[in-house]
Design an enzyme around this catalytic site. Structure first.
Site, PDB file in Angstrom:
ATOM      1  CG  ASP A 113       5.951  -1.926   0.602  1.00 47.86           C
ATOM      2  OD1 ASP A 113       6.706  -0.990   0.274  1.00 47.86           O
ATOM      3  OD2 ASP A 113       5.747  -2.920  -0.128  1.00 47.86           O
TER       4      ASP A 113
ATOM      5  CD  GLU B  71       5.975   2.751  -1.105  1.00 50.22           C
ATOM      6  OE1 GLU B  71       6.782   2.985  -2.014  1.00 50.22           O
ATOM      7  OE2 GLU B  71       5.695   1.597  -0.733  1.00 50.22           O
TER       8      GLU B  71
END
Length: 611
Positions: free
Chosen positions: A264, A301
């Site tokens: 993330d 990401e």
């Protein structure tokens, strides 16, 4: 289980009943282990790297424990494997060897083979558990999915959360099931040919139940993140922090047999070290891969159009295997919806979507109006298979005040067009749960914090955060159980439109798997034609001239005509307007001779085989 490259922190139970407790607290003068059920405290010993440890015999799985820091109160273990009473309660010992995998023949999966399905455990099934995922694996296999990507499972406050507020990276959320349930899920997936990726959060820790600062300098004030204190990857004492998160990654990939991690917000890994944390993590995972003989994948990401992160370490990169490309989504979404507010102000023209097909990134050094600066660098030395594209995901739905899915924003024909735009692209496709049948239930942000001040702050923050996307309306209360319940999938696949869309997804996925041109991910295998009148986007996908496809996407609300150049003839393979897909009816010819014209229905996609 293979031997971990990094020594695991936490409570590690051996087969003989001996348990080693180990915690990093470099600035403490005294650390003790408290076993509350026995009301016994044991002093721990410190080593030169700031780790305190003790090994005790006759410890059973389920034994509760705390650490006592400088005789000033008890704290759960930052590396706890289980929090049976939630984030504020005691940690519990688990047995890492209390499960027998049956996936010995499974060797992992290359990123280019993946058709990824992102899901949230709590809303994917009526049960909201890991078992609920297992029960629906056959449906995903029938769809053609090769990989599931599970939103974060780390222990968070309460029972309702997206997962990005986790505060125990090594502990499985207790309301989802046991660690054996997760291993059972991975084992079941592998036995039907499906890989498993886990979303992990190494850029911050959640606010409630976060006792990391009590143990040591896990965070730094040198940098800021939108979600909380920045992880200390390059300040004083950062060695122990880096080791903590690398050990966490290796635990999921090794002990749980998970095939890869979705990292993330890698752009919030603030690190000015000569050896960037991402590179150190990539190297450690590669070492594990060699030791266990199974492929392990790292996907970032990344809100940076910076190819260095996905360039191999041998070529002076950081070594991630792939990254999410939000800009493909933004370009497609703004084209379909007409939205140009918020970060969509950088999009809205069809040639920007064409640029994404050609370059993966849309911005490769041009001026970005939203960022007020030039942005990005072309990744033209990297294959398309290192880029994960999507038309929906948890962020893009939840970043909307009401959490609307694409199915609530565009007509049915546009859903089929967007499916073709994704699944016929040269990128690795990612579907968001329910998208394959046009799920209408929203996916807004939800949580179940217990701290009253935090609850108020989150409620107010959500009202303000995404105001740029909505001129009016009231954000749903993220703390209300009703908000969570509304996000659960309906699994309504029987209505004519939903059934037709599901069949369309299955067909396109099968086509992608069968045609060499659609499986070829090198740069020379995709040709993007100049956009025609801001209406037609035309791609060619080719594999060694043995298999060549023409893909025509009509983003207009009117019929359009396309005149292919050259002497080739065309045989139609797919037309999203066909009655078979509950469309208005195909008007394009099944066979088009050289010099012929292809007439295309509004908001539709056509695939022709070129001869």
């Amino acid at each position: 289980m293979t031997t971990a490259i990094y020594i695991q922190p936490g409570a590690i139970l051996n087969a003989n009943g001996a348990c080693r407790f180990r915690v990093w607290a470099p600035l403490k003068n005294k650390v003790s282990l408290l076993l509350p059920e026995q009301n016994v405290t044991h002093e721990m010993q410190q080593d030169a790297d700031g780790y305190w440890s003790i090994t005790l015999p006759n410890i059973k799985a389920g034994t509760l424990y705390y650490y006592v820091l400088d005789d000033e109160g008890k704290r759960p273990d930052p590396a706890s494997r289980h929090q049976p009473e939630g984030v504020h309660g005691p940690s519990a010992v688990t047995d890492p060897n209390d499960f027998t995998f049956t996936d010995d023949q499974w060797k992992g999966m290359e990123l280019e083979q993946m058709i990824i399905y992102e899901l949230h455990t709590g809303t994917f099934s009526p049960e909201g558990t890991l078992q609920g995922i297992i029960d629906r694996l056959p449906a995903l296999q029938e769809l053609g999915i090769t990989t599931i990507e599970i939103m974060p499972l780390a222990q968070f406050p309460g029972t309702r959360n997206w997962g990005y507020d986790g505060v125990y990276p090594f502990a499985l959320q207790n309301s989802y099931g046991s660690i054996n349930d997760l291993k059972k899920l991975v084992d079941a997936a592998h036995n039907i040919g499906i890989a498993v990726i886990l979303d992990v959060v190494y850029n911050h820790q959640g606010p409630e139940g976060n006792y990391f600062n009590d143990f040591g300098p896990y965070f730094t004030d040198k940098y800021k993140t939108p979600w909380g204190q920045a992880i200390n990857y390059d300040d004083a004492w950062s060695d122990g922090v880096r080791t903590f998160y690398i050990a966490n990654a290796l635990m999921w990939l090794d002990e749980f047999h998970i095939d890869g991690l979705r990292l993330d917000a890698v752009h919030a890994y603030w690190d000015s070290s000569a050896l960037h944390f991402v590179q150190e993590l990539s190297t450690a995972v590669h070492g594990l891969e060699q030791r266990c003989g199974k492929k392990k994948i790292l996907i970032g990401e990344l809100d940076l159009n910076n190819p260095r992160y996905i360039t191999p370490v041998a070529n002076d990169g950081y070594g991630l295997h792939g990254q999410w490309i939000d800009e493909f989504h933004h370009a497609l979404h703004s084209q379909l919806t007409g939205e140009t507010n918020g970060y969509y102000e950088d999009f809205g023209k069809l040639d920007l979507l064409a640029r994404s097909y050609a370059d993966a990134y849309v911005y490769t050094g041009q001026y970005s109006a939203h960022r007020k600066r030039k942005f990005g660098l072309a990744p033209d030395h990297l294959p398309y298979s290192q880029f994960v594209a999507f038309i929906q995901n948890h962020d893009q739905e939840g970043n909307r005040m009401l959490g609307e899915r694409l199915s609530a924003l565009v007509p049915f024909e546009a859903l089929k067009l967007s499916a073709a735009a994704l699944l016929l692209s040269p990128f690795v496709p990612l579907l968001f749960m329910g998208e394959e049948y046009g799920e209408k239930n929203p996916f807004p942000f939800f949580a179940s914090f217990e701290d009253t001040e935090l609850v108020s702050a989150v409620r107010e923050g959500r009202k303000k955060e995404f105001a740029a996307f909505h001129a009016a309306g009231e954000a749903p209360d993220p703390m209300a159980p009703e908000t969570f319940d509304a996000a659960k999938l309906s699994w309504d696949t029987q209505t004519p439109e939903n059934a037709a869309l599901l069949a369309c997804y299955r067909y396109l996925i099968r086509l992608r798997k069968e045609r060499p041109a659609l499986k070829y991910h090198e740069r020379n295998g995709a040709k993007v034609h100049p956009v025609i009148n801001e209406r037609l986007l035309v791609l060619e996908r080719e594999y060694d001239a043995q298999d060549a496809l023409l893909i025509v996407l009509n983003f207009s609300k009117e019929q359009e005509a396309y005149h292919p150049a050259g002497l080739k003839t065309y045989h139609k393979l797919f037309d999203s307007a066909h009655l078979q897909w509950n469309g208005p009816g195909a008007i394009a010819q099944d066979e088009v001779p050289a010099g012929g014209v292809i007439t295309i229905q509004p908001l539709s996609a056509i695939v022709y085989e070129m001869k």
